[in-house]
Design a protein around this motif. Structure first.
Motif, short mmCIF file in Angstrom:
data_model
loop_
_atom_site.label_atom_id
_atom_site.label_comp_id
_atom_site.label_asym_id
_atom_site.label_seq_id
_atom_site.Cartn_x
_atom_site.Cartn_y
_atom_site.Cartn_z
N GLY A 29 2.47 12.99 2.44
CA GLY A 29 1.36 12.19 1.93
C GLY A 29 1.53 11.79 0.48
N ARG A 30 2.78 11.83 0.00
CA ARG A 30 3.03 11.59 -1.41
C ARG A 30 3.69 10.23 -1.61
NH1 ARG A 30 1.68 14.75 -5.40
NH2 ARG A 30 2.92 14.52 -7.28
N THR A 31 3.48 9.63 -2.79
CA THR A 31 4.04 8.30 -3.05
C THR A 31 5.49 8.38 -3.51
OG1 THR A 31 3.06 8.38 -5.25
CG2 THR A 31 1.81 7.24 -3.53
N LEU A 32 6.16 7.22 -3.48
CA LEU A 32 7.62 7.18 -3.62
C LEU A 32 8.17 7.85 -4.87
CD1 LEU A 32 10.33 6.01 -2.55
CD2 LEU A 32 9.88 4.02 -3.99
N TRP A 33 7.66 7.44 -6.03
CA TRP A 33 8.27 7.92 -7.29
C TRP A 33 7.81 9.33 -7.63
CZ3 TRP A 33 12.25 5.03 -8.20
CH2 TRP A 33 12.19 3.65 -7.95
N GLN A 93 -12.53 -2.56 6.96
CA GLN A 93 -11.43 -3.35 7.54
C GLN A 93 -10.11 -3.07 6.85
OE1 GLN A 93 -11.56 -5.88 10.17
NE2 GLN A 93 -13.33 -4.57 10.55
N THR A 94 -10.18 -2.64 5.60
CA THR A 94 -8.96 -2.33 4.84
C THR A 94 -9.23 -1.09 3.99
OG1 THR A 94 -9.68 -3.81 3.07
CG2 THR A 94 -8.11 -4.71 4.64
N LEU A 95 -8.15 -0.34 3.73
CA LEU A 95 -8.27 0.84 2.86
C LEU A 95 -7.99 0.52 1.41
CD1 LEU A 95 -6.59 3.92 4.57
CD2 LEU A 95 -9.01 3.38 4.38
N ARG A 96 -7.20 -0.55 1.20
CA ARG A 96 -6.76 -0.90 -0.16
C ARG A 96 -6.80 -2.41 -0.33
NH1 ARG A 96 -3.44 2.91 1.98
NH2 ARG A 96 -3.16 4.80 0.72
N GLU A 97 -6.87 -2.81 -1.59
CA GLU A 97 -6.81 -4.23 -1.89
C GLU A 97 -5.36 -4.69 -2.10
OE1 GLU A 97 -8.71 -7.44 -5.04
OE2 GLU A 97 -8.94 -5.30 -5.41
N VAL A 98 -4.54 -3.80 -2.67
CA VAL A 98 -3.19 -4.17 -3.06
C VAL A 98 -2.18 -3.23 -2.38
CG1 VAL A 98 -1.57 -4.32 -5.02
CG2 VAL A 98 -3.95 -5.04 -5.30
N MET A 134 3.23 -1.01 -10.80
CA MET A 134 4.42 -0.27 -11.26
C MET A 134 4.00 0.84 -12.23
SD MET A 134 7.12 -3.45 -11.57
CE MET A 134 8.60 -2.54 -12.07
N ARG A 135 3.04 0.53 -13.08
CA ARG A 135 2.53 1.55 -14.01
C ARG A 135 1.76 2.62 -13.24
NH1 ARG A 135 0.50 -2.77 -18.65
NH2 ARG A 135 2.44 -2.77 -19.86
N LYS A 136 0.94 2.17 -12.30
CA LYS A 136 0.09 3.11 -11.56
C LYS A 136 0.90 4.13 -10.78
CE LYS A 136 -3.50 2.77 -7.94
NZ LYS A 136 -4.27 1.81 -7.15
#
Ligand SMILES: [Ca+2]
Length: 509
Positions: free
Chosen positions: A90-94, A380-385, A478-480
């Motif tokens: 459940g972790r993000t790439l970086w 309908q969506t979990l995220r905007e981006v 990219m910063r986030k």
């Protein structure tokens, strides 16, 4: 009741369902993960596809199809490896332990916070079958029962049938031993990843052969699946990693992009995919016989998409929609039948979703979101981006962001001289056509209609505002997400040099 006794009873109530009593009514989970499949391979996502998947179709009819399911990407050529780390943790790439700054961005012993570890601690029976390698070995070892082997052959013993047999054996043993614990079964396949050696019967159905002659193309069989509409005979520019293994060394295709080679390889992909469908059908039938199906959440997905001739590419090392997205179908108790929505989910949402339905707190290391608000009709969506990375070749490589109908892909590698920008309106140009798709030669092969004239809008002054907006979104993402690189047109942000990782990565997934 005395306060102490009350406290004791409360503790017992909390612990009771966690220790696997006969009364444990928590749901089961069957997580089906195939290796290398674009959503566009499936009729559910692409009406032009000729692939027959009656079992997956019926699963979709029982539950929900998510159109916008993505993986966050890869910092290595073996896209499988980070993708499978993200699914498990459940972790993000970086912020994975294998990322360049992994030691700084990830707490130690992350494997103890992965699907098998979390569910085992909570009293679940856990079992896994899948390919070996390019995965998350430290987590895979934590399944109670593990039957892994890479099976990409054309027979029952050497192909997908074997993975289903492991699950069927496990279910039989569970019944024999009277194991009443709910289960988490990680049901993985080694196919349709190449080498795509399908069974003779299924190859014949798709007009394909297990082609081994590197010097010649196979004969063009009219029964082979058609070329995709977004086919190109070559990618039009250096995307920072055109020499990666998948683009030059896939057995049966190598560097060839002629019609016969591509259609034969898609036929092989479909033969392997239909076999997977048959094998899933065997397991679902057994679950039904055992009376377990109604209380089981089932997810069908892939570790990433694939190009297979689309945009002149063969592999998974790009961020076009056919490859950045994955198929994602989910069915289970309380999920209404026949639903479909955009979702904007990542593969790393699987862990918190399963935790949510099992009544388990997700680990603190988890960064994914539960799909439950989508599945229960609240959103309908979990995220905007959505943010996507391919950084396995030249650096920084490729980055994509999608917001609403707009999608930006940036390509840059100073050492390779690569630099390109693509801006697409996916509502108007969902196949991400480029000017090359409209050349007479390509059109004569694909039948792309002149009406579909919109292509890359990055150089169109009428869309300069959207380009600027999407570039701002990209920098923000990219910063986030602790992206350790910046493009030359972005602020440097005083980032330290990216540490080199030990090159353990074989360019195979
Ligand atoms: Ca893969």
């Amino acid at each position: 009741m005395k306060p102490l006794a009350c406290c004791w009873l409360f503790t017992l109530l909390l612990v009771a369902p966690q220790i696997g009593t006969a009364a444990d009514q928590r749901p089961n989970f069957l997580f089906i993960l195939v290796d290398d499949q674009s959503p566009l391979d499936l009729k559910l996502y692409n009406p032009r596809s000729t692939l027959e998947t009656p079992v997956i179709d019926s699963l979709a009819a029982r539950g929900m199809v998510i159109d916008g399911a993505y993986h966050m990407g890869a910092h290595v050529g073996a896209v499988c490896t980070p993708s499978r780390h993200m699914i498990m943790s459940g972790r993000t790439l970086w912020r994975l332990p294998i990322a360049p700054w992994g030691e700084k961005n990830c707490p130690p012993n992350l494997e103890q916070q992965t699907l098998p570890a979390v569910f085992r601690r909570a009293g679940y029976a856990t079992m896994r079958t899948c390919k070996m390698g390019n995965s998350y070995e430290a987590a895979n070892r934590l399944y109670e029962v593990r039957r892994d082997a890479t099976k990409r052959g054309p027979t029952a013993e050497s192909g997908s049938h074997w993975h289903a047999e492991q699950v069927l054996d496990y279910l039989a043993e569970r019944k024999r031993s009277g194991d009443a614990r709910p289960f988490l079964i990680d049901f993985g396949f080694s196919h349709p990843h190449d080498t795509r050696d399908g069974t003779p019967e299924l190859l014949a159905r798709y007009g394909a052969v297990n082609h081994t002659d590197q010097d010649h193309s196979p004969s063009l069989n009219p029964k082979a699946p058609p070329l995709p509409l977004d086919y190109l005979p070559a990618h039009p520019f250096d995307n920072t990693h055109l020499d990666v293994r998948d683009e030059v060394a896939v057995s049966g295709v190598w560097r060839k992009r002629d019609e016969a080679s591509i259609r034969n390889e898609i036929g092989r992909q479909y033969a392997c995919s239909e076999n997977i469908d048959l094998q899933i059908g065997r397991v679902l039938s057994r679950l039904e016989e055992l009376g377990e199906l109604a209380n089981t959440y089932i997810v069908y997905t892939a570790d990433h998409g694939m190009s297979l001739g689309r945009h002149g590419l063969m592999g998974k090392q790009n961020l076009y929609q056919h490859t950045w997205r994955v198929p994602f179908i989910i069915a289970g108790p309380g999920i209404a039948a026949g639903q479909r929505l955009e979702g904007n989910i990542y593969l790393h949402d699987v862990l918190p979703t399963f935790c949510d339905y099992a009544g388990i707190s997700p680990p603190e290391t988890n960064e994914g979101l539960s799909l439950r608000p989508l599945l229960e009709g609240q959103r309908q969506t979990l995220r905007e981006v959505l943010y996507g990375v391919y950084s396995g070749g030249g650096k920084p490589g490729m980055r994509a962001v999608k917001r609403g109908d707009w999608k930006l892909i940036e390509y840059e590698s100073s050492d390779r001289g690569a630099r390109e920008t693509q801006l697409f309106n996916l509502q108007e140009n969902p196949d991400e056509y480029l000017p090359e798709h409209h050349s007479p030669e390509v059109r004569s092969l694909t039948g792309v209609q002149p009406a579909a004239r919109q292509t890359n809008l990055a150089g169109d002054p009428r869309h300069a505002g959207e380009l600027e907006m999407m570039r701002a979104v990209l920098l923000e993402e990219m910063r986030k997400w602790d992206d350790p690189y910046r493009f030359s047109f972005q602020p440097a942000d005083e980032l330290p040099p990216v540490p080199a990782r030990a090159p353990r990565q074989r360019p195979r997934n």
